[in-house]
Design an enzyme around this catalytic site. Structure first.
Site, PDB file in Angstrom:
ATOM      1  N   LYS A 203       0.948  -1.204   0.005  1.00 17.81           N
ATOM      2  CA  LYS A 203       0.032   0.032   0.089  1.00 17.81           C
ATOM      3  C   LYS A 203       0.819   1.083  -0.023  1.00 17.81           C
ATOM      4  O   LYS A 203       2.087   1.200   0.451  1.00 17.81           O
ATOM      5  CB  LYS A 203      -0.946   0.135   1.186  1.00 17.81           C
ATOM      6  CG  LYS A 203      -1.730   1.533   1.369  1.00 17.81           C
ATOM      7  CD  LYS A 203      -2.382   1.236   2.806  1.00 17.81           C
ATOM      8  CE  LYS A 203      -3.155   2.621   2.880  1.00 17.81           C
ATOM      9  NZ  LYS A 203      -3.801   3.031   4.011  1.00 17.81           N
ATOM     10  N   GLU A 254      -8.025  12.239  12.849  1.00 18.94           N
ATOM     11  CA  GLU A 254      -7.015  10.896  13.347  1.00 18.94           C
ATOM     12  C   GLU A 254      -6.100  11.008  14.208  1.00 18.94           C
ATOM     13  O   GLU A 254      -5.500  12.262  14.237  1.00 18.94           O
ATOM     14  CB  GLU A 254      -6.263  10.672  11.981  1.00 18.94           C
ATOM     15  CG  GLU A 254      -5.457   9.377  12.089  1.00 18.94           C
ATOM     16  CD  GLU A 254      -4.855   8.986  10.642  1.00 18.94           C
ATOM     17  OE1 GLU A 254      -4.238   7.766  10.667  1.00 18.94           O
ATOM     18  OE2 GLU A 254      -5.109   9.530   9.743  1.00 18.94           O
ATOM     19  N   GLU A 298      -7.648  -2.114   3.003  1.00 19.29           N
ATOM     20  CA  GLU A 298      -6.909  -0.667   3.101  1.00 19.29           C
ATOM     21  C   GLU A 298      -6.970  -0.775   4.682  1.00 19.29           C
ATOM     22  O   GLU A 298      -5.989  -0.251   5.603  1.00 19.29           O
ATOM     23  CB  GLU A 298      -7.169   0.258   2.538  1.00 19.29           C
ATOM     24  CG  GLU A 298      -6.516   1.719   2.968  1.00 19.29           C
ATOM     25  CD  GLU A 298      -7.148   3.062   2.260  1.00 19.29           C
ATOM     26  OE1 GLU A 298      -6.668   4.165   2.583  1.00 19.29           O
ATOM     27  OE2 GLU A 298      -8.265   2.735   1.289  1.00 19.29           O
ATOM     28  N   GLU A 432     -11.978  11.084  -4.196  1.00 19.25           N
ATOM     29  CA  GLU A 432     -11.925  11.002  -3.105  1.00 19.25           C
ATOM     30  C   GLU A 432     -10.885  12.105  -2.324  1.00 19.25           C
ATOM     31  O   GLU A 432     -11.205  12.654  -1.352  1.00 19.25           O
ATOM     32  CB  GLU A 432     -11.258   9.539  -2.417  1.00 19.25           C
ATOM     33  CG  GLU A 432     -11.109   9.557  -0.951  1.00 19.25           C
ATOM     34  CD  GLU A 432     -10.925   7.971  -0.456  1.00 19.25           C
ATOM     35  OE1 GLU A 432     -10.166   7.874   0.498  1.00 19.25           O
ATOM     36  OE2 GLU A 432     -11.241   7.126  -1.040  1.00 19.25           O
ATOM     37  N   LYS A 436     -11.945  15.059   0.320  1.00 19.80           N
ATOM     38  CA  LYS A 436     -11.039  15.496   1.472  1.00 19.80           C
ATOM     39  C   LYS A 436     -10.548  16.919   1.770  1.00 19.80           C
ATOM     40  O   LYS A 436     -10.282  17.277   2.563  1.00 19.80           O
ATOM     41  CB  LYS A 436      -9.827  14.278   1.506  1.00 19.80           C
ATOM     42  CG  LYS A 436     -10.267  12.957   1.920  1.00 19.80           C
ATOM     43  CD  LYS A 436      -9.485  12.161   1.981  1.00 19.80           C
ATOM     44  CE  LYS A 436      -9.735  10.550   2.440  1.00 19.80           C
ATOM     45  NZ  LYS A 436      -8.398   9.694   2.392  1.00 19.80           N
TER      46      LYS A 436
END
Length: 445
Positions: A203, A254, A298, A432, A436
């Site tokens: 990834k 986060e 993911e 995406e 964001k």
């Protein structure tokens, strides 16, 4: 109105003197931040006190791969000779700041003034707790009596500030410039998925930057206040370089790590979809996200990596139930993770161990970082890196600086990224990224 006064940063070899007092009342954080002297600091997080910092009593900077240890050791040296009377745990002196994403950080525009690491001990620290406000004054150039006098002076200055929370609206966006074109993005994502299929990567998180020119200069206190209304459950921050002039701010969902005693709080946040126009559509999108193989894969890569990164320090690690985290414009898959440490550790030790998580870097970490360096046509600076605070005990709280921007005058550069795995589609990932950008862009337009 004159700003709250601040002293020049003093050498770390001097002794720290810190005094605090409970205030019967305090101005709104936006008013206090507007009156604060550069470098201004703002920090607000779920289940934490909100802090406004004015000026600097001491500043620690560092660069390179050893910057985490260098900051920790410099702060420990200063705290070791401290004369601190905090009055309350929340009022204790704290260093606030952050790190660059990459070990090699040049500080080119828009990151002029932001070194590889910088932490400020505010001269004046206003802390908003559930039990009321506290005022703390820190110094390394004065004795206890002088600091107590400064504390009284700062309290008088705060009482003169307006209690209303008037603010200006968004400045408006005159123009936008993307650092990555659609064709370049498709090539980058395809190259990454080819490397994943070849077994070189599992990834990688690729990001974009959006350079905006504003209709008028951005008021950082206003934008931070507006973000608080829209994203009250996020980590909100503002950090200015030592000479002021610009500001790095954001509202990130986060958490990187929180530490108190030997209890660690962190979590995995990866996998994204939009919000629905109705409650029914919102729920349908959430269920679709939890059932989507690409997003779940993911997410699990991130959760597994965090557990592995904590394992050398922990006596036990517990992962909560996978769930949906809803924000104003997006929904994420989230797994809360807690741990108990086997020994006492400084929060910066855990920050170094966890950064970068696969949610902003990739796997294997070193190969992902090389791919990011080779692919992204801009400097990440402090974007997607650890920002937060720590105290003399080594406790602290750090978030991952996504949903963020760095602003100077009438310009602001926004950042956003997505995780690329084997079955990523370049066009969907592009969409995406645009989603964001919205948390910050909405507060500018």
């Amino acid at each position: 109105m004159e700003p709250l006064r601040s002293e020049e940063a003093a050498p770390s070899s001097a002794g720290l003197v810190s005094r605090s007092m409970r205030l019967p009342a305090a101005p709104q954080p936006k008013a206090a931040l507007s009156a604060a002297e550069a470098p201004r600091t703002f920090w607000a997080a779920p289940d934490e006190a909100t802090v406004v910092g004015s000026g600097t009593a001491a500043t620690i900077t560092a660069d390179g791969p050893d910057r985490f240890r260098a900051v920790r050791e410099s702060a420990s040296e200063l705290f070791a000779v401290g004369d601190v009377h905090a009055g309350a745990l929340a009022a204790r002196p704290r260093f606030f700041g952050g790190f660059a994403f990459h070990d090699e950080h040049g500080g080119d525009d828009p990151w002029a003034g932001y070194p590889g690491a910088e932490f400020v001990l505010p001269r004046v620290q206003l802390t908003y707790t559930d039990d009321g406000p506290w005022l703390t004054v820190n110094a390394v150039d004065a004795g206890p009596e002088a600091v107590e006098d400064r504390l009284e002076t700062a309290a008088d200055e705060l009482t003169s500030l307006p209690t209303s929370d008037e603010r200006t609206g968004p400045p408006g966006v005159r123009s936008r410039v993307r650092t990555t074109s659609m064709s370049e993005w498709r090539e980058s994502v395809t190259a990454a998925t080819d490397r994943i299929e070849a077994g070189e990567l599992r990834k990688v998180v690729l990001a974009q930057a959006l350079e905006t020119t504003l209709e008028r200069p951005l008021s950082l206190p206003d934008v931070v206040a507006r973000l608080g209304e829209t994203y009250p459950d996020c980590f909100r921050f503002l950090f200015e370089p030592a000479d002021g002039g610009s500001g790095f701010f954001g509202a990130t969902p986060e958490q990187l790590v929180g530490l108190r005693g030997r209890t660690v709080e962190t979590g995995a946040l990866a996998g994204t979809t939009g919000r629905g126009d109705t409650p029914e559509e919102d729920e349908w999108l959430a269920e679709e996200l939890l059932a989507d193989d690409k997003n779940v894969h993911e997410h699990e890569l991130v959760a597994d990596a965090i557990r592995d990164q904590l394992a050398p320090y922990a006596s036990s690690i517990q992962a909560g139930q996978r769930r949906i985290r809803r924000l104003a414009t997006v929904q994420h898959i989230e797994t809360p993770i807690t741990a108990e440490l086997a020994d006492d550790e400084h929060v910066l030790t855990l920050v170094e161990a966890l950064h970068p998580t696969p949610a902003v870097g990739g796997l294997p970490p070193n190969e992902a970082l090389r791919t990011i360096r080779d692919t992204e046509p801009f400097e990440r600076g402090w974007y997607a890196a650890p920002v937060g605070w720590f105290d003399a005990a080594g406790y602290g709280s750090f978030s991952v600086a996504i949903r963020s921007a760095v602003a100077r005058g009438d310009t602001a550069t926004l950042f956003a990224g997505v995780g690329i795995v084997a079955d990523s589609d370049p066009d969907r990932e592009w969409d995406e990224v645009q989603l964001k950008y919205r948390p910050i862009l909405d507060e500018l337009e």
